[in-house]
Write a protein that holds these residues in place. Structure first.
Motif, PDB file in Angstrom:
ATOM      1  N   GLY A 129       3.773  -5.871   6.653  1.00 27.79           N
ATOM      2  CA  GLY A 129       4.955  -6.711   6.814  1.00 27.79           C
ATOM      3  C   GLY A 129       6.280  -5.976   6.823  1.00 27.79           C
ATOM      4  O   GLY A 129       7.311  -6.539   6.429  1.00 27.79           O
ATOM      5  N   LYS A 130       6.289  -4.717   7.297  1.00 33.56           N
ATOM      6  CA  LYS A 130       7.544  -3.964   7.365  1.00 33.56           C
ATOM      7  C   LYS A 130       8.318  -4.336   8.627  1.00 33.56           C
ATOM      8  O   LYS A 130       7.736  -4.720   9.652  1.00 33.56           O
ATOM      9  CB  LYS A 130       7.273  -2.457   7.360  1.00 33.56           C
ATOM     10  CG  LYS A 130       6.550  -1.952   6.117  1.00 33.56           C
ATOM     11  CD  LYS A 130       7.380  -2.108   4.863  1.00 33.56           C
ATOM     12  CE  LYS A 130       6.679  -1.510   3.658  1.00 33.56           C
ATOM     13  NZ  LYS A 130       7.459  -1.677   2.408  1.00 33.56           N
ATOM     14  N   ASP A 131       9.628  -4.191   8.548  1.00 33.07           N
ATOM     15  CA  ASP A 131      10.513  -4.528   9.669  1.00 33.07           C
ATOM     16  C   ASP A 131      10.729  -3.284  10.518  1.00 33.07           C
ATOM     17  O   ASP A 131      11.539  -2.416  10.174  1.00 33.07           O
ATOM     18  CB  ASP A 131      11.839  -5.054   9.127  1.00 33.07           C
ATOM     19  CG  ASP A 131      12.779  -5.535  10.218  1.00 33.07           C
ATOM     20  OD1 ASP A 131      12.508  -5.254  11.407  1.00 33.07           O
ATOM     21  OD2 ASP A 131      13.781  -6.188   9.882  1.00 33.07           O
ATOM     22  N   ILE A 132      10.031  -3.192  11.650  1.00 32.79           N
ATOM     23  CA  ILE A 132      10.085  -1.983  12.483  1.00 32.79           C
ATOM     24  C   ILE A 132      11.404  -1.838  13.234  1.00 32.79           C
ATOM     25  O   ILE A 132      11.616  -0.827  13.920  1.00 32.79           O
ATOM     26  CB  ILE A 132       8.917  -1.941  13.482  1.00 32.79           C
ATOM     27  CG1 ILE A 132       8.958  -3.155  14.428  1.00 32.79           C
ATOM     28  CG2 ILE A 132       7.581  -1.855  12.747  1.00 32.79           C
ATOM     29  CD1 ILE A 132       7.964  -3.073  15.581  1.00 32.79           C
ATOM     30  N   GLY A 133      12.286  -2.807  13.107  1.00 32.89           N
ATOM     31  CA  GLY A 133      13.606  -2.684  13.713  1.00 32.89           C
ATOM     32  C   GLY A 133      14.697  -2.351  12.709  1.00 32.89           C
ATOM     33  O   GLY A 133      15.861  -2.201  13.079  1.00 32.89           O
ATOM     34  N   ASN A 134      14.312  -2.191  11.458  1.00 35.86           N
ATOM     35  CA  ASN A 134      15.278  -2.008  10.379  1.00 35.86           C
ATOM     36  C   ASN A 134      15.619  -0.535  10.176  1.00 35.86           C
ATOM     37  O   ASN A 134      14.732   0.310  10.042  1.00 35.86           O
ATOM     38  CB  ASN A 134      14.713  -2.605   9.087  1.00 35.86           C
ATOM     39  CG  ASN A 134      15.646  -2.455   7.907  1.00 35.86           C
ATOM     40  OD1 ASN A 134      15.567  -1.480   7.178  1.00 35.86           O
ATOM     41  ND2 ASN A 134      16.540  -3.418   7.729  1.00 35.86           N
ATOM     42  N   GLN A 135      16.905  -0.229  10.121  1.00 33.68           N
ATOM     43  CA  GLN A 135      17.363   1.154   9.980  1.00 33.68           C
ATOM     44  C   GLN A 135      16.886   1.790   8.678  1.00 33.68           C
ATOM     45  O   GLN A 135      16.452   2.944   8.664  1.00 33.68           O
ATOM     46  CB  GLN A 135      18.888   1.225  10.074  1.00 33.68           C
ATOM     47  CG  GLN A 135      19.448   2.634   9.901  1.00 33.68           C
ATOM     48  CD  GLN A 135      20.957   2.688  10.100  1.00 33.68           C
ATOM     49  OE1 GLN A 135      21.550   1.742  10.607  1.00 33.68           O
ATOM     50  NE2 GLN A 135      21.577   3.798   9.730  1.00 33.68           N
ATOM     51  N   VAL A 136      16.972   1.050   7.590  1.00 37.59           N
ATOM     52  CA  VAL A 136      16.564   1.595   6.292  1.00 37.59           C
ATOM     53  C   VAL A 136      15.080   1.944   6.309  1.00 37.59           C
ATOM     54  O   VAL A 136      14.675   3.018   5.857  1.00 37.59           O
ATOM     55  CB  VAL A 136      16.879   0.596   5.156  1.00 37.59           C
ATOM     56  CG1 VAL A 136      16.305   1.106   3.832  1.00 37.59           C
ATOM     57  CG2 VAL A 136      18.382   0.379   5.042  1.00 37.59           C
ATOM     58  N   TYR A 137      14.272   1.027   6.854  1.00 37.08           N
ATOM     59  CA  TYR A 137      12.829   1.289   6.918  1.00 37.08           C
ATOM     60  C   TYR A 137      12.524   2.493   7.812  1.00 37.08           C
ATOM     61  O   TYR A 137      11.752   3.382   7.438  1.00 37.08           O
ATOM     62  CB  TYR A 137      12.066   0.069   7.439  1.00 37.08           C
ATOM     63  CG  TYR A 137      10.697   0.437   7.957  1.00 37.08           C
ATOM     64  CD1 TYR A 137       9.682   0.820   7.078  1.00 37.08           C
ATOM     65  CD2 TYR A 137      10.435   0.453   9.326  1.00 37.08           C
ATOM     66  CE1 TYR A 137       8.438   1.198   7.549  1.00 37.08           C
ATOM     67  CE2 TYR A 137       9.196   0.832   9.807  1.00 37.08           C
ATOM     68  CZ  TYR A 137       8.198   1.211   8.913  1.00 37.08           C
ATOM     69  OH  TYR A 137       6.975   1.605   9.392  1.00 37.08           O
ATOM     70  N   LEU A 138      13.097   2.527   9.012  1.00 33.91           N
ATOM     71  CA  LEU A 138      12.812   3.621   9.949  1.00 33.91           C
ATOM     72  C   LEU A 138      13.269   4.961   9.385  1.00 33.91           C
ATOM     73  O   LEU A 138      12.598   5.983   9.559  1.00 33.91           O
ATOM     74  CB  LEU A 138      13.485   3.350  11.292  1.00 33.91           C
ATOM     75  CG  LEU A 138      12.909   2.177  12.104  1.00 33.91           C
ATOM     76  CD1 LEU A 138      13.768   1.924  13.335  1.00 33.91           C
ATOM     77  CD2 LEU A 138      11.465   2.448  12.508  1.00 33.91           C
ATOM     78  N   THR A 139      14.395   4.977   8.683  1.00 38.00           N
ATOM     79  CA  THR A 139      14.887   6.217   8.070  1.00 38.00           C
ATOM     80  C   THR A 139      13.933   6.674   6.974  1.00 38.00           C
ATOM     81  O   THR A 139      13.592   7.863   6.868  1.00 38.00           O
ATOM     82  CB  THR A 139      16.300   6.007   7.492  1.00 38.00           C
ATOM     83  OG1 THR A 139      17.201   5.619   8.539  1.00 38.00           O
ATOM     84  CG2 THR A 139      16.814   7.294   6.853  1.00 38.00           C
ATOM     85  N   SER A 140      13.475   5.727   6.164  1.00 38.88           N
ATOM     86  CA  SER A 140      12.519   6.059   5.101  1.00 38.88           C
ATOM     87  C   SER A 140      11.219   6.600   5.682  1.00 38.88           C
ATOM     88  O   SER A 140      10.656   7.579   5.174  1.00 38.88           O
ATOM     89  CB  SER A 140      12.242   4.815   4.256  1.00 38.88           C
ATOM     90  OG  SER A 140      11.252   5.087   3.286  1.00 38.88           O
ATOM     91  N   LEU A 141      10.750   5.981   6.759  1.00 38.64           N
ATOM     92  CA  LEU A 141       9.530   6.457   7.413  1.00 38.64           C
ATOM     93  C   LEU A 141       9.730   7.872   7.939  1.00 38.64           C
ATOM     94  O   LEU A 141       8.856   8.737   7.793  1.00 38.64           O
ATOM     95  CB  LEU A 141       9.153   5.512   8.555  1.00 38.64           C
ATOM     96  CG  LEU A 141       8.011   5.971   9.469  1.00 38.64           C
ATOM     97  CD1 LEU A 141       6.749   6.272   8.674  1.00 38.64           C
ATOM     98  CD2 LEU A 141       7.736   4.911  10.535  1.00 38.64           C
ATOM     99  N   GLY A 142      10.888   8.118   8.555  1.00 34.59           N
ATOM    100  CA  GLY A 142      11.186   9.453   9.056  1.00 34.59           C
ATOM    101  C   GLY A 142      11.164  10.494   7.949  1.00 34.59           C
ATOM    102  O   GLY A 142      10.649  11.606   8.130  1.00 34.59           O
TER     103      GLY A 142
END
Length: 232
Positions: A129-142
């Motif tokens: 249920g992660k938001d793949i359009g969210n900057q915080v999430y994408l940065t954390s994944l990176g």
């Protein structure tokens, strides 16, 4: 052998197809000679960065299907995913535009982390249920992938890798790809959809044999030995 896979991280069959392809590749005798490249595709480029509604709401509206029919479709896809060891949770899926996620995959590819990025995005989207359009999430994944903080920030302050994503879209159109996942082997063989593992195995073997067949040269009448003896 090079295998290009067009897919969208918002496509449930793409994750199932990934697992089935990986199962075939793991048993392929020449797997160490195979290069896999993930190519970008968007099922719905018109999606806003964030959609105010559930996956059921979105698909019901987009496809004009009754909610009950969409729920049945979810059950079918989830059952297929379960067969590949995946635990889909459509009730928790966050509907979002996947364009920046695709740019992140291109950034990860530049650092040899493309498959890891693809795997995490698919799993986080459909299972967690992660938001793949969210900057915080994408940065954390990176950061989890070991990518440089400055390069990650560029994804949100510039259009870096946008041209690469659009190039993948253009390549898909040129090849006549209208749905994903789509697997292209050495630009000779194409497989559409989440095929059974056995089909991927057959395609890998056929492509390898056709591209590595011996080409006879010289005279067919030169002296040689066979089961019945040697030429004299």
């Amino acid at each position: 052998m090079k295998i290009e896979i067009w897919s969208d991280v918002a496509c449930p069959w793409c994750y199932i197809g990934k697992r089935r392809f990986e199962a075939a590749l793991a048993e392929f005798p020449h797997r160490d000679s195979v290069e896999v490249q993930w190519r970008s595709y968007q099922l719905d480029p018109t999606l806003p960065e964030h959609y105010d509604g559930t996956e059921l709401d979105y698909l019901s509206t987009r496809k004009g299907m009754a909610p009950e029919q969409v729920s049945q479709m979810f059950d079918h896809v989830a059952a297929q995913a379960k067969g590949e060891g995946l635990n889909y949770s459509f009730d928790d899926v966050v509907v979002a535009n996947s364009f920046t996620a695709h740019r992140l995959i291109h950034l990860a590819a530049a650092h040899g982390r493309q498959d890891a990025a693809k795997e995490r995005l698919l799993s986080d989207h459909f299972e967690h249920g992660k938001d793949i359009g969210n900057q915080v999430y994408l940065t954390s994944l990176g950061h989890d992938l070991g990518l440089d903080a400055g390069e990650l920030a560029e994804l949100f302050t510039t259009d870096k890798y946008a041209d690469d994503v659009h190039h993948d879209f253009d390549e898909a159109r040129a090849l006549g790809i209208s749905g994903v996942p789509f697997f292209v082997i050495d630009r000779q063989f194409g497989l559409s959809g989440a095929q059974p593992t056995e089909t991927f195995t057959q395609a890998l073997n056929q492509a390898w044999q056709e591209n590595h067949a011996l080409v006879p040269v010289g005279s067919a009448n030169a002296e040689a030995c066979g089961p019945d003896g040697c030429d004299v």
